[in-house]
Design a protein around this motif. Structure first.
Motif, PDB file in Angstrom:
ATOM      1  N   GLN A 172       0.829  -1.202   0.000  1.00  0.00           N
ATOM      2  CA  GLN A 172       0.000   0.000   0.000  1.00  0.00           C
ATOM      3  C   GLN A 172       0.868   1.260   0.000  1.00  0.00           C
ATOM      4  OE1 GLN A 172      -3.233  -0.024   2.963  1.00  0.00           O
ATOM      5  NE2 GLN A 172      -2.985  -2.250   3.107  1.00  0.00           N
ATOM      6  N   PHE A 173       1.952   1.240   0.763  1.00  0.00           N
ATOM      7  CA  PHE A 173       2.811   2.414   0.868  1.00  0.00           C
ATOM      8  C   PHE A 173       3.470   2.738  -0.478  1.00  0.00           C
ATOM      9  CE2 PHE A 173       2.399   0.819   5.164  1.00  0.00           C
ATOM     10  CZ  PHE A 173       2.216   1.974   5.902  1.00  0.00           C
ATOM     11  N   LEU A 195       8.035  -1.954   8.454  1.00  0.00           N
ATOM     12  CA  LEU A 195       8.745  -0.728   8.093  1.00  0.00           C
ATOM     13  C   LEU A 195       9.968  -1.040   7.262  1.00  0.00           C
ATOM     14  CD1 LEU A 195       9.324   2.349   8.453  1.00  0.00           C
ATOM     15  CD2 LEU A 195      10.616   1.728  10.508  1.00  0.00           C
ATOM     16  N   ASP A 196      10.619  -2.168   7.568  1.00  0.00           N
ATOM     17  CA  ASP A 196      11.933  -2.473   7.001  1.00  0.00           C
ATOM     18  C   ASP A 196      12.077  -3.987   6.953  1.00  0.00           C
ATOM     19  OD1 ASP A 196      14.661  -2.914   6.577  1.00  0.00           O
ATOM     20  OD2 ASP A 196      15.287  -1.194   7.772  1.00  0.00           O
ATOM     21  N   PRO A 276       9.273   0.211   3.154  1.00  0.00           N
ATOM     22  CA  PRO A 276       8.388   1.378   3.191  1.00  0.00           C
ATOM     23  C   PRO A 276       9.055   2.622   3.753  1.00  0.00           C
ATOM     24  CG  PRO A 276       7.166  -0.570   3.836  1.00  0.00           C
ATOM     25  CD  PRO A 276       8.615  -0.993   3.692  1.00  0.00           C
ATOM     26  N   ARG A 277      10.073   2.433   4.603  1.00  0.00           N
ATOM     27  CA  ARG A 277      10.801   3.588   5.128  1.00  0.00           C
ATOM     28  C   ARG A 277      11.277   4.506   3.995  1.00  0.00           C
ATOM     29  NH1 ARG A 277      13.968   4.559   9.774  1.00  0.00           N
ATOM     30  NH2 ARG A 277      13.809   2.411  10.488  1.00  0.00           N
ATOM     31  N   SER A 278      11.634   3.911   2.844  1.00  0.00           N
ATOM     32  CA  SER A 278      12.209   4.698   1.753  1.00  0.00           C
ATOM     33  C   SER A 278      11.205   5.621   1.085  1.00  0.00           C
ATOM     34  CB  SER A 278      12.828   3.761   0.705  1.00  0.00           C
ATOM     35  OG  SER A 278      11.812   3.013   0.045  1.00  0.00           O
ATOM     36  N   VAL A 279       9.910   5.369   1.246  1.00  0.00           N
ATOM     37  CA  VAL A 279       8.898   6.189   0.557  1.00  0.00           C
ATOM     38  C   VAL A 279       7.989   6.936   1.525  1.00  0.00           C
ATOM     39  CG1 VAL A 279       8.899   4.721  -1.504  1.00  0.00           C
ATOM     40  CG2 VAL A 279       7.292   4.219   0.362  1.00  0.00           C
ATOM     41  N   LEU A 280       8.259   6.878   2.825  1.00  0.00           N
ATOM     42  CA  LEU A 280       7.351   7.534   3.771  1.00  0.00           C
ATOM     43  C   LEU A 280       7.226   9.041   3.541  1.00  0.00           C
ATOM     44  CD1 LEU A 280       7.853   5.714   7.195  1.00  0.00           C
ATOM     45  CD2 LEU A 280       6.135   5.331   5.415  1.00  0.00           C
ATOM     46  N   GLU A 301       6.862  -7.071  14.181  1.00  0.00           N
ATOM     47  CA  GLU A 301       6.603  -6.196  15.328  1.00  0.00           C
ATOM     48  C   GLU A 301       7.667  -5.134  15.520  1.00  0.00           C
ATOM     49  OE1 GLU A 301       7.534  -4.924  19.377  1.00  0.00           O
ATOM     50  OE2 GLU A 301       8.506  -6.671  18.467  1.00  0.00           O
ATOM     51  N   ARG A 302       8.923  -5.459  15.251  1.00  0.00           N
ATOM     52  CA  ARG A 302      10.010  -4.516  15.491  1.00  0.00           C
ATOM     53  C   ARG A 302       9.743  -3.148  14.865  1.00  0.00           C
ATOM     54  NH1 ARG A 302      13.116  -2.178  12.132  1.00  0.00           N
ATOM     55  NH2 ARG A 302      14.933  -1.062  12.947  1.00  0.00           N
ATOM     56  N   GLY A 303       9.224  -3.125  13.646  1.00  0.00           N
ATOM     57  CA  GLY A 303       9.120  -1.861  12.931  1.00  0.00           C
ATOM     58  C   GLY A 303       7.800  -1.140  13.043  1.00  0.00           C
ATOM     59  N   GLN A 304       6.818  -1.729  13.718  1.00  0.00           N
ATOM     60  CA  GLN A 304       5.472  -1.160  13.615  1.00  0.00           C
ATOM     61  C   GLN A 304       5.303   0.159  14.364  1.00  0.00           C
ATOM     62  OE1 GLN A 304       3.276  -4.766  14.510  1.00  0.00           O
ATOM     63  NE2 GLN A 304       3.479  -5.459  12.396  1.00  0.00           N
ATOM     64  N   LEU A 305       5.773   0.257  15.595  1.00  0.00           N
ATOM     65  CA  LEU A 305       5.688   1.544  16.278  1.00  0.00           C
ATOM     66  C   LEU A 305       6.705   2.538  15.706  1.00  0.00           C
ATOM     67  CD1 LEU A 305       4.946   0.563  19.973  1.00  0.00           C
ATOM     68  CD2 LEU A 305       3.555   2.005  18.499  1.00  0.00           C
ATOM     69  N   LEU A 306       7.792   2.047  15.149  1.00  0.00           N
ATOM     70  CA  LEU A 306       8.719   2.937  14.453  1.00  0.00           C
ATOM     71  C   LEU A 306       8.061   3.524  13.207  1.00  0.00           C
ATOM     72  CD1 LEU A 306      12.031   0.873  14.698  1.00  0.00           C
ATOM     73  CD2 LEU A 306      11.310   2.803  16.122  1.00  0.00           C
ATOM     74  N   LEU A 307       7.219   2.749  12.560  1.00  0.00           N
ATOM     75  CA  LEU A 307       6.461   3.238  11.412  1.00  0.00           C
ATOM     76  C   LEU A 307       5.519   4.362  11.836  1.00  0.00           C
ATOM     77  CD1 LEU A 307       5.537   3.074   8.475  1.00  0.00           C
ATOM     78  CD2 LEU A 307       4.202   1.048   9.065  1.00  0.00           C
ATOM     79  N   TYR A 308       4.823   4.165  12.952  1.00  0.00           N
ATOM     80  CA  TYR A 308       3.961   5.225  13.493  1.00  0.00           C
ATOM     81  C   TYR A 308       4.796   6.465  13.814  1.00  0.00           C
ATOM     82  CZ  TYR A 308       1.045   7.770  16.836  1.00  0.00           C
ATOM     83  OH  TYR A 308       0.353   8.757  17.499  1.00  0.00           O
ATOM     84  N   ASN A 309       5.933   6.262  14.456  1.00  0.00           N
ATOM     85  CA  ASN A 309       6.805   7.383  14.811  1.00  0.00           C
ATOM     86  C   ASN A 309       7.234   8.163  13.573  1.00  0.00           C
ATOM     87  OD1 ASN A 309       9.047   8.681  16.748  1.00  0.00           O
ATOM     88  ND2 ASN A 309      10.041   8.042  14.860  1.00  0.00           N
ATOM     89  N   ASP A 310       7.668   7.452  12.538  1.00  0.00           N
ATOM     90  CA  ASP A 310       8.156   8.132  11.337  1.00  0.00           C
ATOM     91  C   ASP A 310       7.050   8.926  10.656  1.00  0.00           C
ATOM     92  OD1 ASP A 310      10.709   7.277  11.703  1.00  0.00           O
ATOM     93  OD2 ASP A 310      10.808   5.994   9.935  1.00  0.00           O
ATOM     94  N   LEU A 311       5.860   8.349  10.543  1.00  0.00           N
ATOM     95  CA  LEU A 311       4.749   9.076   9.920  1.00  0.00           C
ATOM     96  C   LEU A 311       4.452  10.363  10.683  1.00  0.00           C
ATOM     97  CD1 LEU A 311       2.379   6.076   9.113  1.00  0.00           C
ATOM     98  CD2 LEU A 311       3.540   7.526   7.431  1.00  0.00           C
ATOM     99  N   GLN A 312       4.384  10.262  12.013  1.00  0.00           N
ATOM    100  CA  GLN A 312       4.087  11.431  12.817  1.00  0.00           C
ATOM    101  C   GLN A 312       5.215  12.466  12.732  1.00  0.00           C
ATOM    102  OE1 GLN A 312       1.394  12.304  14.274  1.00  0.00           O
ATOM    103  NE2 GLN A 312       0.176  10.471  14.601  1.00  0.00           N
ATOM    104  N   THR A 313       6.452  12.016  12.779  1.00  0.00           N
ATOM    105  CA  THR A 313       7.584  12.941  12.760  1.00  0.00           C
ATOM    106  C   THR A 313       7.676  13.678  11.424  1.00  0.00           C
ATOM    107  OG1 THR A 313       8.808  11.608  14.366  1.00  0.00           O
ATOM    108  CG2 THR A 313      10.085  13.105  12.999  1.00  0.00           C
TER     109      THR A 313
END
Length: 639
Positions: A172-173, A195-196, A276-280, A301-313
């Motif tokens: 989707q990303f 995320l990665d 997905p980190r590359s296109v956020l 699981e490792r990347g899921q809250l980091l994904l939330y963090n990156d979107l918000q940041t």
């Protein structure tokens, strides 16, 4: 037109059009409506891409009582799956309807409430022509073309939502990034995304994720061949040759490179382009709202809250990869529910249908569905309690350094003397551990649940703590309940007798009866110990909260035999309760099989290794953010 203004105008126009199923609805009283329509289907609909390749999609649409297509207009919800028709009709492991949605089948619940649901086979899979381009650029181009085609379907309102789990969440990303601003996509609903993929599953800690990778490669290889043969494709011979080419270019190549320490063993352009980190930044620029669902025991699981963090940041104008600041504004269009789930059980126990319809009705139909409250909804591991949060890392939690000491002690007070604990390298560990259940996507847990038997590994890791397999460090009992609210890290100062090392770190809670329950675990291949400071997070005292390792070939370095060397190990986030009277335990070992296994050349550099783990002033320590259990207010998972 800016993404924000476009989104605002779209919502306003849709509300004015009075689309089917919409209309005024009071926020406090909103609930998904009853089934209004039947469901009709068109199977294997051809969709031609710009290079002439024909993809195939199943279109599920609302029908009138007499079975004729309802007029609409209806929003479209699109899923792009690599698993084809065989998985589309497979029952779910926990709930048949949830299983269909998770695996890529038609979602009757949505269709009956006024949505067109499209399930498309990505290039080189299912009934689609071509060679599978695993999360690659060609697949992103196809995704954009599928969105435009879906938006123009008969009885479509012209707006599109994206939904799906796992691979179908990740792509989707890339689709949204490829489409850019002002596209038909107005909402995303990724379930258990990554995320990665390199760090989350394929090579966590720099080691081969053997259980996950072998299962995934076997499953997708089998599915692609079977689906090609059963999809009724008129050009079957051509498609089968394309499937064989796909198996050689991805499945066989990845395994061969793992065996021979090839380019894909290290992070680089291939993996970064599929992250997905590359296109956020492009995704955020589109303004498409995203409701995510993650799991504490999910393989990603490792990347899921980091994904939330990156979107918000990124949305707040900050630098991608940096942690949210406590005073940072929070964008309500980026939301996440983190539950007690494995990969195949995501959403079990909560009303996922309500969450899905609430999200899509709001963003695709312009209905006020009461999307308020905290954007993060978190299940507290080990309890049935759900809480709300806004920022990650959690400002409610205090980063706390715990020091190992003599006789396996663990304390916030640094020891005044030094010592060394010996760990003998073992390439294999007791397989009954949390990593097994996580890496196998929860399939074993689902089997035990179906047999009404308690899973033997998920909630008990005592067997992995035998003295010869590792060293445990345990606190005194807690006086009051606390919540471990990550991210976490371990800084191990150690000597080694070989030119490479492998460390695995597990954080567990220990009940008064001695039962040890794992809540988080991380690992690191010693030769990949280099840290990228620009992407690492530090606690106020300067210790690592989240060390970021490049995992590139250029950053790789051998371990100096006999020299004291520091290994900063990322331990993925958890949100776990430690009850009063319970203790906290950290286990340091040298193996985490069958989740991880060193590649053959790395393994040769580890065999026969003896590690001396140093404790004392300036030596090993663990960073574990803690908060009083009442620091987070309760909030429902859905609502």
């Amino acid at each position: 037109m800016s993404a924000f203004l476009a989104r605002l105008l779209t919502v306003t126009l849709l509300a004015g059009l009075c689309l089917v199923g919409s209309g005024p609805a009071a926020t406090a009283d909103w609930a998904p409506g009853p089934a209004v329509f039947g469901m009709g289907s068109r199977q294997e609909v051809p969709v031609t891409m710009d290079d002439g390749t024909v993809l195939r999609a199943d279109v599920h649409y609302p029908t009138n009582p007499d079975g004729t297509p309802a007029e609409g207009p209806f929003p479209v919800v699109l899923t792009q799956t690599p698993y084809g028709a065989l998985m589309s009709v497979a029952p779910g492991l926990t709930d048949p309807e949830a299983g269909l949605a998770l695996l890529g089948g038609g979602n009757r619940h949505l269709v009956e409430r006024g949505y067109i649901n499209v399930i498309a086979d990505v290039r080189g899979t299912g009934g689609s022509q071509g060679v599978w381009d695993f999360l690659g650029k060609r697949e992103a181009l196809d995704g954009a073309a599928l969105v435009r085609w879906a938006a123009d379907l008969p009885n479509s309102s012209g707006v599109v939502g994206l939904e799906g789990a796992s691979y179908m969440a990740i792509n989707q990303f890339f689709t949204v990034a490829e489409l850019g601003e002002d596209s038909p996509v107005k909402a995303m609903f990724p379930i258990v995304p990554s995320l990665d993929p390199y760090r989350d599953m394929t090579f966590p800690g720099g080691n081969f994720g053997v259980a996950s990778n072998v299962l995934y490669l076997a499953m997708t290889g089998f599915m692609q061949l079977v689906n090609a043969a059963t999809a009724g494709n008129p050009d079957l011979a051509t498609v089968l040759l394309q499937r064989a080419a796909g198996l050689l270019s991805f499945h066989a190549d990845l395994l061969l490179q793992a065996v021979g320490n090839g380019e894909l063993v290290n992070d680089g352009p291939y993996w970064r382009s599929r992250s997905p980190r590359s296109v956020l930044p492009q995704v955020v620029a589109t303004g498409v709202p995203i409701q995510m669902v993650g799991g504490w025991d999910d393989v990603f699981e490792r990347g899921q809250l980091l994904l939330y963090n990156d979107l918000q940041t990124i949305a707040a104008g900050g630098e991608q990869g940096r942690p949210m600041t406590p005073d940072q504004p929070v964008d309500p269009d980026y939301r996440m529910v983190m539950g007690p789930w494995h990969h195949v059980t995501a959403g079990a126990g909560i009303d996922m249908d309500r969450l899905r319809v609430q999200w899509f009705d709001h963003h695709l139909k312009g209905v006020d569905t009461g999307l308020t409250g905290p954007p993060l909804r978190l299940n507290e591991v080990g309890t049935d309690r759900w809480v709300g949060a806004t920022h990650f890392p959690f400002p409610e939690a205090t980063p706390t350094v715990l020091h190992p000491g003599a006789h396996g002690s663990l304390s916030t007070t640094a020891p005044t003397r030094s010592g060394t604990d010996t760990i003998i390298y073992a390439p294999l560990a007791v397989p009954c551990n949390r990593g097994l259940d996580q890496a196998t996507a929860g399939g074993l847990v689902a089997v035990f649940n179906a047999l009404r038997l308690p899973p033997p590994c998920t909630y008990n890791d005592n067997l992995t703590q035998l003295p010869l397999l590792g060293k445990t460090y345990t606190t005194e009992p807690f006086d009051s309940p606390q919540t471990i609210a990550g991210p976490l890290s371990a800084s191990i100062l150690a000597t080694a007798s070989r030119s490479d090392t492998q460390f695995a770190v597990t954080v567990s809670t220990v009940a008064p009866n001695g039962l040890s329950r794992p809540v988080a675990s991380g690992s690191l291949l010693g030769s990949h110990r280099a840290v990228d400071e620009s992407r690492s997070w530090r606690a106020p005292d300067g210790s690592y909260l989240l060390p970021f390792h490049p995992y590139t070939l250029e950053a790789k370095q051998p371990v100096r035999i006999g020299a004291k060397t520091r290994y900063d190990i990322e331990v993925p986030t958890t949100f776990a309760r430690v009850e009063a009277g319970h203790r906290l335990r950290v286990t340091v070992s040298s193996a985490d099989t069958p989740r991880l296994l060193s590649t053959p050349l790395n393994l040769l550099n580890q065999l026969g290794g003896i590690y001396g783990v140093e404790w004392g002033p300036g030596a090993s320590h663990f960073q574990i953010p803690m908060a009083p259990a009442d620091a987070f207010a309760e909030a429902p998972a859905v609502g």
